[in-house]
Design a protein around this motif. Structure first.
Motif, PDB file in Angstrom:
ATOM      1  N   ASP A   1     -59.856 -59.918  -5.966  1.00 24.59           N
ATOM      2  CA  ASP A   1     -59.235 -61.045  -5.272  1.00 24.59           C
ATOM      3  C   ASP A   1     -59.426 -60.921  -3.768  1.00 24.59           C
ATOM      4  O   ASP A   1     -59.377 -61.919  -3.057  1.00 24.59           O
ATOM      5  CB  ASP A   1     -57.741 -61.134  -5.606  1.00 24.59           C
ATOM      6  CG  ASP A   1     -57.499 -61.556  -7.048  1.00 24.59           C
ATOM      7  OD1 ASP A   1     -58.379 -62.206  -7.649  1.00 24.59           O
ATOM      8  OD2 ASP A   1     -56.416 -61.242  -7.580  1.00 24.59           O
ATOM      9  N   ASP A   2     -59.630 -59.695  -3.265  1.00 24.99           N
ATOM     10  CA  ASP A   2     -59.933 -59.458  -1.852  1.00 24.99           C
ATOM     11  C   ASP A   2     -61.126 -58.505  -1.780  1.00 24.99           C
ATOM     12  O   ASP A   2     -60.999 -57.331  -1.434  1.00 24.99           O
ATOM     13  CB  ASP A   2     -58.720 -58.881  -1.122  1.00 24.99           C
ATOM     14  CG  ASP A   2     -58.904 -58.846   0.390  1.00 24.99           C
ATOM     15  OD1 ASP A   2     -60.047 -59.065   0.866  1.00 24.99           O
ATOM     16  OD2 ASP A   2     -57.915 -58.577   1.094  1.00 24.99           O
TER      17      ASP A   2
ATOM     18  N   GLU B   1     -69.290 -68.701  -1.240  1.00 23.02           N
ATOM     19  CA  GLU B   1     -69.118 -70.077  -0.758  1.00 23.02           C
ATOM     20  C   GLU B   1     -67.869 -70.222   0.106  1.00 23.02           C
ATOM     21  O   GLU B   1     -67.857 -70.988   1.055  1.00 23.02           O
ATOM     22  CB  GLU B   1     -69.037 -71.033  -1.948  1.00 23.02           C
ATOM     23  CG  GLU B   1     -70.319 -71.116  -2.762  1.00 23.02           C
ATOM     24  CD  GLU B   1     -71.455 -71.773  -1.994  1.00 23.02           C
ATOM     25  OE1 GLU B   1     -71.191 -72.733  -1.241  1.00 23.02           O
ATOM     26  OE2 GLU B   1     -72.603 -71.320  -2.147  1.00 23.02           O
ATOM     27  N   ARG B   2     -66.812 -69.489  -0.236  1.00 25.86           N
ATOM     28  CA  ARG B   2     -65.551 -69.569   0.509  1.00 25.86           C
ATOM     29  C   ARG B   2     -65.565 -68.595   1.680  1.00 25.86           C
ATOM     30  O   ARG B   2     -66.300 -67.614   1.670  1.00 25.86           O
ATOM     31  CB  ARG B   2     -64.376 -69.237  -0.415  1.00 25.86           C
ATOM     32  CG  ARG B   2     -64.199 -70.256  -1.548  1.00 25.86           C
ATOM     33  CD  ARG B   2     -63.262 -69.757  -2.634  1.00 25.86           C
ATOM     34  NE  ARG B   2     -63.983 -68.748  -3.424  1.00 25.86           N
ATOM     35  CZ  ARG B   2     -63.460 -67.617  -3.867  1.00 25.86           C
ATOM     36  NH1 ARG B   2     -62.212 -67.315  -3.635  1.00 25.86           N
ATOM     37  NH2 ARG B   2     -64.195 -66.758  -4.555  1.00 25.86           N
ATOM     38  N   VAL B   3     -64.735 -68.845   2.670  1.00 28.13           N
ATOM     39  CA  VAL B   3     -64.608 -67.953   3.822  1.00 28.13           C
ATOM     40  C   VAL B   3     -64.196 -66.565   3.337  1.00 28.13           C
ATOM     41  O   VAL B   3     -63.266 -66.430   2.524  1.00 28.13           O
ATOM     42  CB  VAL B   3     -63.562 -68.501   4.822  1.00 28.13           C
ATOM     43  CG1 VAL B   3     -63.324 -67.509   5.946  1.00 28.13           C
ATOM     44  CG2 VAL B   3     -64.016 -69.847   5.368  1.00 28.13           C
ATOM     45  N   ASP B   4     -64.885 -65.544   3.797  1.00 26.55           N
ATOM     46  CA  ASP B   4     -64.642 -64.137   3.457  1.00 26.55           C
ATOM     47  C   ASP B   4     -64.901 -63.781   1.999  1.00 26.55           C
ATOM     48  O   ASP B   4     -64.595 -62.667   1.571  1.00 26.55           O
ATOM     49  CB  ASP B   4     -63.217 -63.705   3.845  1.00 26.55           C
ATOM     50  CG  ASP B   4     -63.046 -63.625   5.343  1.00 26.55           C
ATOM     51  OD1 ASP B   4     -64.041 -63.328   6.038  1.00 26.55           O
ATOM     52  OD2 ASP B   4     -61.926 -63.858   5.823  1.00 26.55           O
ATOM     53  N   ALA B   5     -65.461 -64.703   1.217  1.00 29.69           N
ATOM     54  CA  ALA B   5     -65.781 -64.391  -0.178  1.00 29.69           C
ATOM     55  C   ALA B   5     -67.122 -63.660  -0.243  1.00 29.69           C
ATOM     56  O   ALA B   5     -67.983 -63.807   0.620  1.00 29.69           O
ATOM     57  CB  ALA B   5     -65.830 -65.657  -1.019  1.00 29.69           C
TER      58      ALA B   5
ATOM     59  N   HIS C   1     -70.292 -63.225  -2.793  1.00 31.52           N
ATOM     60  CA  HIS C   1     -70.942 -63.668  -4.027  1.00 31.52           C
ATOM     61  C   HIS C   1     -71.481 -62.453  -4.782  1.00 31.52           C
ATOM     62  O   HIS C   1     -71.292 -62.326  -5.990  1.00 31.52           O
ATOM     63  CB  HIS C   1     -72.073 -64.652  -3.726  1.00 31.52           C
ATOM     64  CG  HIS C   1     -72.769 -65.119  -4.966  1.00 31.52           C
ATOM     65  ND1 HIS C   1     -72.187 -66.007  -5.842  1.00 31.52           N
ATOM     66  CD2 HIS C   1     -73.974 -64.785  -5.492  1.00 31.52           C
ATOM     67  CE1 HIS C   1     -73.007 -66.209  -6.852  1.00 31.52           C
ATOM     68  NE2 HIS C   1     -74.099 -65.475  -6.668  1.00 31.52           N
TER      69      HIS C   1
ATOM     70  N   SER D   1     -66.364 -61.441  -5.320  1.00 28.97           N
ATOM     71  CA  SER D   1     -65.021 -62.022  -5.232  1.00 28.97           C
ATOM     72  C   SER D   1     -64.692 -62.745  -6.532  1.00 28.97           C
ATOM     73  O   SER D   1     -65.578 -63.311  -7.195  1.00 28.97           O
ATOM     74  CB  SER D   1     -64.947 -63.031  -4.074  1.00 28.97           C
ATOM     75  OG  SER D   1     -65.125 -62.382  -2.837  1.00 28.97           O
TER      76      SER D   1
ATOM     77  N   GLU E   1     -66.470 -66.127  -7.994  1.00 29.67           N
ATOM     78  CA  GLU E   1     -67.816 -66.326  -7.451  1.00 29.67           C
ATOM     79  C   GLU E   1     -68.896 -66.309  -8.528  1.00 29.67           C
ATOM     80  O   GLU E   1     -69.935 -66.930  -8.374  1.00 29.67           O
ATOM     81  CB  GLU E   1     -68.141 -65.258  -6.405  1.00 29.67           C
ATOM     82  CG  GLU E   1     -67.578 -65.536  -5.052  1.00 29.67           C
ATOM     83  CD  GLU E   1     -68.232 -66.729  -4.354  1.00 29.67           C
ATOM     84  OE1 GLU E   1     -69.470 -66.867  -4.383  1.00 29.67           O
ATOM     85  OE2 GLU E   1     -67.480 -67.517  -3.766  1.00 29.67           O
TER      86      GLU E   1
END
Length: 133
Positions: A20-21, A43-47, A49, A65, A68
């Motif tokens: 999750d983080d 795709e998401r901020v701080d994610a 792939h 993440s 992803e």
């Protein structure tokens, strides 16, 4: 009981983790001694792939993440065994990161290993051991 081992080191199975983080777990693993080989942002901020982290003594883990990549893996459900020649040094790094010690370092009596287990920030268990099979 007699323990039989082949004495052949195996480096071709790579564990895959989701978090999750993932950025925090990636940082934790880098501080333990893993080296980053590849990082593909999500795709998401701080994610993340896809991230490949190598253990300097052989082996690799894959990290992404949550959400992803399609996977049945759930954060905090893995148990991993990492071979190291110096578990005491890894334990020192882990305790400096305030890692929760699941099993204290011990010299095994049934097989030739010195090892310990800690939990990462997600709750996965990591055993660092001299035993390589």
């Amino acid at each position: 009981m007699t323990v039989r081992v082949s004495r052949v080191r195996q480096h071709s199975v790579w564990a895959s983790l989701v978090s999750d983080d993932a950025q925090a777990l990636r940082g934790w693993l880098l501080q333990l001694g893993f080296a980053e080989d590849l990082l593909i942002p999500g795709e998401r901020v701080d994610a993340i792939h896809h991230c490949q982290l190598d253990w300097p003594e052989g082996g690799r883990i894959l990290l992404s993440s949550t959400g992803e990549r399609p996977t049945p893996c759930r954060p905090g459900t893995a148990s991993l065994h990492v071979v190291t020649a110096d578990p005491d040094a890894v334990l020192a790094r882990a305790t400096s990161l305030d890692a929760r010690v699941v099993r204290e370092i011990v010299d095994q009596t049934d097989y030739p290993s010195r090892d310990f287990t800690v939990a990462d920030p997600d709750g996965n268990h990591w055993t660092f051991a001299t035993f390589a099979g």
